[in-house]
Design an enzyme around this catalytic site. Structure first.
Site, PDB file in Angstrom:
ATOM      1  CB  THR A  13       5.633 -11.630   6.124  1.00  0.00           C
ATOM      2  OG1 THR A  13       4.737 -10.692   6.738  1.00  0.00           O
ATOM      3  CG2 THR A  13       6.588 -12.191   7.173  1.00  0.00           C
ATOM      4  N   GLY A  53       3.849  -8.437  -1.721  1.00  0.00           N
ATOM      5  CA  GLY A  53       3.967  -7.349  -2.694  1.00  0.00           C
ATOM      6  C   GLY A  53       5.283  -6.615  -2.539  1.00  0.00           C
ATOM      7  CG  ASP A  90       7.221   1.916   8.886  1.00  0.00           C
ATOM      8  OD1 ASP A  90       6.435   1.053   8.450  1.00  0.00           O
ATOM      9  OD2 ASP A  90       6.902   2.723   9.767  1.00  0.00           O
TER      10      ASP A  90
END
Length: 206
Positions: free
Chosen positions: A8, A11, A69
């Site tokens: 979400t 950027g 990640d």
């Protein structure tokens, strides 16, 4: 074909959409989905967190997923913030430097300020951005990684990008990541490198 970006973070969504523009796909983000699912990033490595997000969101939304990640590793802090990069301000490590930090700062600004204070008397500023990217399509998965070496600045500069960009100076540059244009950043960033590798593979398999 539709692919879901498991984030979400606006950027990240903006960067990933730009990097994936050469593929003939519709790129969705979690904000585009009506039903909501939150997957906790509680693993011990970037890879484990990316795999957990990719498989969990794919099964829930019945869509192929790109999950990643990423974080910043600082040598003088033995690799921290690392997997705690997004929530560095909240973890116990370094709480002693958190006096008189204005409450109205954004989460990114608080993370940056904490890191700068922890490195205040430190001459070793060496650091790197790392990302692990996972594409999961039920039948198969693809893993790519990217690294951007650099160092931590002595003060925050620039208003492009997000996260630690205002205090991260990429190797070979004399300005922060937040002072680069999006095009410049995408060529050298950890995420840009990982997505470029993924795009080359997806062009062959999609």
């Amino acid at each position: 074909m539709k692919i879901l970006l498991a984030t979400t973070n606006e950027g990240k969504v903006r960067e990933l959409r730009q990097l994936l523009k050469d593929l003939d796909i519709e790129v969705l983000s979690l904000k585009d989905m009506d039903k909501k699912l939150e997957v906790e990033e509680d693993k011990e490595t970037f890879l484990e967190n990316a795999i957990k997000k990719a498989t969990s969101y794919a099964k829930f939304y019945k869509l192929p997923v790109i999950a990643e990640d990423s974080g910043l590793e600082v040598d003088a802090l033995n690799g921290l913030p690392g997997i705690y990069s997004a929530r560095f301000f909240d973890i116990e490590f370094g709480k002693e430097v958190l006096k008189e930090i204005p409450e109205n700062l954004s989460k990114d600004e608080k993370n940056n300020l904490k890191l700068l204070r922890l490195l205040e008397n430190q001459t070793n500023r060496k650091a790197r951005y790392k990302t692990t990217l996972v594409f999961y399509n039920f039948d198969y998965g693809i893993l790519t990684e990217g690294v951007c070496e650099g160092q931590i600045a002595y003060r925050s500069e620039g208003n492009q990008g997000f996260g630690y960009d205002p205090i991260f100076i990429p190797e070979g540059y004399n300005k922060t990541m937040a002072q680069l244009t999006p095009e410049e950043k995408n060529k050298i960033s950890h995420r840009g490198k990982a997505v470029s590798k993924l795009v080359e593979i997806l062009k062959k398999v999609l």
